[in-house]
Every structure is written in structure tokens, then in C-alpha cells.
Write a protein that holds these residues in place. Structure first.
Motif, PDB file in Angstrom:
ATOM      1  N   ARG A 140      60.464  46.534  -4.143  1.00 49.81           N
ATOM      2  CA  ARG A 140      59.391  47.531  -4.104  1.00 49.81           C
ATOM      3  C   ARG A 140      58.949  47.835  -5.521  1.00 49.81           C
ATOM      4  O   ARG A 140      59.759  48.119  -6.388  1.00 49.81           O
ATOM      5  N   THR A 141      57.649  47.796  -5.738  1.00 51.88           N
ATOM      6  CA  THR A 141      57.088  48.121  -7.053  1.00 51.88           C
ATOM      7  C   THR A 141      56.768  49.612  -7.113  1.00 51.88           C
ATOM      8  O   THR A 141      56.823  50.321  -6.104  1.00 51.88           O
ATOM      9  N   HIS A 142      56.407  50.081  -8.304  1.00 55.87           N
ATOM     10  CA  HIS A 142      56.008  51.475  -8.463  1.00 55.87           C
ATOM     11  C   HIS A 142      54.789  51.777  -7.593  1.00 55.87           C
ATOM     12  O   HIS A 142      54.668  52.844  -7.008  1.00 55.87           O
ATOM     13  N   TRP A 143      53.876  50.821  -7.526  1.00 56.91           N
ATOM     14  CA  TRP A 143      52.663  50.998  -6.729  1.00 56.91           C
ATOM     15  C   TRP A 143      53.010  51.149  -5.249  1.00 56.91           C
ATOM     16  O   TRP A 143      52.455  52.004  -4.552  1.00 56.91           O
ATOM     17  N   ASP A 144      53.952  50.343  -4.744  1.00 57.06           N
ATOM     18  CA  ASP A 144      54.374  50.448  -3.344  1.00 57.06           C
ATOM     19  C   ASP A 144      54.952  51.836  -3.051  1.00 57.06           C
ATOM     20  O   ASP A 144      54.651  52.445  -2.022  1.00 57.06           O
ATOM     21  N   MET A 145      55.794  52.322  -3.978  1.00 57.99           N
ATOM     22  CA  MET A 145      56.400  53.641  -3.763  1.00 57.99           C
ATOM     23  C   MET A 145      55.359  54.757  -3.840  1.00 57.99           C
ATOM     24  O   MET A 145      55.440  55.744  -3.108  1.00 57.99           O
ATOM     25  N   LEU A 146      54.366  54.587  -4.706  1.00 57.74           N
ATOM     26  CA  LEU A 146      53.295  55.573  -4.816  1.00 57.74           C
ATOM     27  C   LEU A 146      52.474  55.612  -3.527  1.00 57.74           C
ATOM     28  O   LEU A 146      52.124  56.694  -3.031  1.00 57.74           O
ATOM     29  N   LEU A 147      52.187  54.452  -2.964  1.00 61.09           N
ATOM     30  CA  LEU A 147      51.408  54.390  -1.722  1.00 61.09           C
ATOM     31  C   LEU A 147      52.174  54.951  -0.531  1.00 61.09           C
ATOM     32  O   LEU A 147      51.573  55.303   0.485  1.00 61.09           O
ATOM     33  N   GLU A 148      53.501  55.023  -0.629  1.00 61.39           N
ATOM     34  CA  GLU A 148      54.278  55.649   0.437  1.00 61.39           C
ATOM     35  C   GLU A 148      54.079  57.160   0.441  1.00 61.39           C
ATOM     36  O   GLU A 148      54.212  57.806   1.470  1.00 61.39           O
ATOM     37  N   ARG A 149      53.766  57.725  -0.741  1.00 64.17           N
ATOM     38  CA  ARG A 149      53.617  59.175  -0.860  1.00 64.17           C
ATOM     39  C   ARG A 149      52.172  59.645  -0.786  1.00 64.17           C
ATOM     40  O   ARG A 149      51.909  60.766  -0.365  1.00 64.17           O
ATOM     41  N   ARG A 150      51.228  58.829  -1.233  1.00 61.91           N
ATOM     42  CA  ARG A 150      49.821  59.241  -1.312  1.00 61.91           C
ATOM     43  C   ARG A 150      48.924  58.172  -0.704  1.00 61.91           C
ATOM     44  O   ARG A 150      49.223  56.988  -0.750  1.00 61.91           O
ATOM     45  N   SER A 151      47.764  58.638  -0.212  1.00 63.03           N
ATOM     46  CA  SER A 151      46.760  57.696   0.284  1.00 63.03           C
ATOM     47  C   SER A 151      45.804  57.367  -0.865  1.00 63.03           C
ATOM     48  O   SER A 151      45.770  58.062  -1.886  1.00 63.03           O
ATOM     49  N   ILE A 152      44.979  56.331  -0.693  1.00 57.78           N
ATOM     50  CA  ILE A 152      44.030  55.927  -1.740  1.00 57.78           C
ATOM     51  C   ILE A 152      43.037  57.051  -2.051  1.00 57.78           C
ATOM     52  O   ILE A 152      42.794  57.344  -3.217  1.00 57.78           O
ATOM     53  N   PRO A 153      42.452  57.732  -1.039  1.00 61.03           N
ATOM     54  CA  PRO A 153      41.533  58.840  -1.368  1.00 61.03           C
ATOM     55  C   PRO A 153      42.220  59.958  -2.168  1.00 61.03           C
ATOM     56  O   PRO A 153      41.632  60.520  -3.087  1.00 61.03           O
ATOM     57  N   GLU A 154      43.495  60.272  -1.843  1.00 58.63           N
ATOM     58  CA  GLU A 154      44.220  61.294  -2.608  1.00 58.63           C
ATOM     59  C   GLU A 154      44.417  60.840  -4.053  1.00 58.63           C
ATOM     60  O   GLU A 154      44.270  61.636  -4.977  1.00 58.63           O
ATOM     61  N   LEU A 155      44.721  59.579  -4.243  1.00 53.84           N
ATOM     62  CA  LEU A 155      44.921  59.055  -5.599  1.00 53.84           C
ATOM     63  C   LEU A 155      43.623  59.088  -6.402  1.00 53.84           C
ATOM     64  O   LEU A 155      43.630  59.411  -7.596  1.00 53.84           O
ATOM     65  N   GLU A 156      42.495  58.767  -5.742  1.00 52.77           N
ATOM     66  CA  GLU A 156      41.208  58.810  -6.439  1.00 52.77           C
ATOM     67  C   GLU A 156      40.863  60.238  -6.859  1.00 52.77           C
ATOM     68  O   GLU A 156      40.362  60.476  -7.960  1.00 52.77           O
ATOM     69  N   GLU A 157      41.173  61.209  -5.993  1.00 53.24           N
ATOM     70  CA  GLU A 157      40.918  62.616  -6.308  1.00 53.24           C
ATOM     71  C   GLU A 157      41.778  63.072  -7.488  1.00 53.24           C
ATOM     72  O   GLU A 157      41.290  63.748  -8.412  1.00 53.24           O
TER      73      GLU A 157
END
Length: 120
Positions: A80-97
């Protein structure tokens, strides 16, 4: 007992223990065959669990002659990469915000006007 005392012994001296009344365990000779044609004979205790593969002197894996099935390969765990773990916690729209909020704060700390983007 005086002739067997430890007084005057030096580092690396021979053991004072004798082999009297010592019975070695029963042994069995196992043979391993290497893909390069090498034959390896090793003694194992009767009670020991015999490995199905042994590393040959040439570096290849020698297999037990007349041995059972090959050992099962362990499943490889997905890394699992950092990006994979981040996507487990947040959605793409939340990350863009969140990105927009952080960029606004960064621009404000630099003294740039909000909404105005710097062009290269």
C-alpha cells in the motif's frame, strides 16, 4: 577431583566433560539433488523435521530426493502506498477542497490576492 579442577585454566581450554555415558541420537542420512548435478548427503536426527529444499554450495536450491510435494509459495501481500492509504480516508472531492484551502492559506501568507493565480 584435584587433577580436574578449573584452577589455571585458560580461555579456550578444552572442556573437562567426558563422553562417558553419552548416547547420540539416532540419525538418518538424507540426500538432496541440485539442478546443477550436485548431490548433498546430510545427517539428520530421526526426530528432526526434514526440510524439502536445501541450499546447495553453488547457490541453487537442492530438492530432497524422493521428497514430498514442493513447499507452497506464500502469497505476496499488496504494497500500500501513501496515496492508497489517503484514498481510504478521503474521497477525491474532499481532497480537492482541502487542496484549495491550503493553496488559499499559502497565497495569503505570501501576500498574494485571493483568486488571482500567478502565471509563468
Amino acid at each position: 577431583m584435584a587433577e580436574r579442577s578449573l584452577r589455571g585454566s585458560r580461555l579456550g581450554a578444552l572442556s573437562m566433560e567426558t563422553d562417558e555415558n553419552v548416547v547420540p541420537s539416532e540419525r538418518q542420512i538424507t540426500t538432496y539433488l541440485c539442478p546443477q548435478g550436485h548431490k548433498i548427503e546430510l545427517p539428520f536426527s530421526i526426530e528432526a523435521e526434514i526440510p524439502s529444499v536445501w541450499e546447495c554450495r553453488c547457490g541453487e536450491e537442492a530438492k530432497l530426493q524422493g521428497g514430498g510435494p514442493e513447499p507452497e509459495a506464500k502469497p505476496v501481500k499488496h504494497v500500500r502506498t501513501h496515496w492508497d492509504m489517503l484514498l481510504e480516508r478521503r474521497s477525491i472531492p474532499e481532497l480537492e477542497e482541502l487542496l484549495e484551502e491550503r493553496l488559499t492559506l499559502l497565497r495569503a501568507s505570501r501576500g498574494e490576492k485571493p483568486g488571482k493565480k500567478k502565471s509563468a
